[in-house]
Write an enzyme that holds these catalytic residues in place. Sequence first.
Site, PDB file in Angstrom:
ATOM      1  N   TYR A 153       0.873  -1.117  -0.012  1.00 35.81           N
ATOM      2  CA  TYR A 153       0.050   0.125   0.011  1.00 35.81           C
ATOM      3  C   TYR A 153       0.899   1.202   0.132  1.00 35.81           C
ATOM      4  CZ  TYR A 153      -4.962   0.610   0.334  1.00 35.81           C
ATOM      5  OH  TYR A 153      -6.315   0.651  -0.021  1.00 35.81           O
ATOM      6  N   LYS A 160      -4.451   7.563   2.920  1.00 28.76           N
ATOM      7  CA  LYS A 160      -5.871   7.239   3.696  1.00 28.76           C
ATOM      8  C   LYS A 160      -5.776   7.660   4.718  1.00 28.76           C
ATOM      9  CE  LYS A 160      -7.719   5.335  -0.088  1.00 28.76           C
ATOM     10  NZ  LYS A 160      -8.957   5.975  -0.689  1.00 28.76           N
TER      11      LYS A 160
END
Length: 165
Positions: A153, A160
């Site tokens: 990620y 996020k």
Amino acid sequence: MYPELAGKNALVTGAVRGFGRAIALRLASEGARVVVNYRRSMNDAQSVVDEIIANGGQAVAIRADVGKPAALDRMFDQIKSEMGHLDILVSNAAFGVPGNLMESTGKYWDITMSASARSLLDLAQRTVPLMRDGWGRIVSITSDGGQKVIPGYGVVGPAKGALES
């Protein structure tokens, strides 16, 4: 089920697949007129619009990369021209360069933060002036990557996390 959505104008970013598509279809089924935002595939966006119209709803597809303020300006000019106002913003679009964080670059960081985190601010600043009558909703969609480490990620996780903060 949600009669208060009937007749509302909604913008759903990243509306061509996944959650964005599902949200756009649901808003339309509740009677909202939907702007189907997309970044790359006009065909995919038109598919969502066609499905909404086939089910008796109203929709229009507008291309804009939410990470680029000039593209947002063009999209909001079109929304204002075609719809006059907005009632609902669903900030769902996200873009990030996958991979290991330590192998990332400043360029990837900036691109990912712009599209996945800063875009909420840019969208809200353009949406709120188009809201009227004291009724408006802004919803932001995120993922597990903002709360826990997910392999690969990279920069997306911090983006996020920033979005959720």
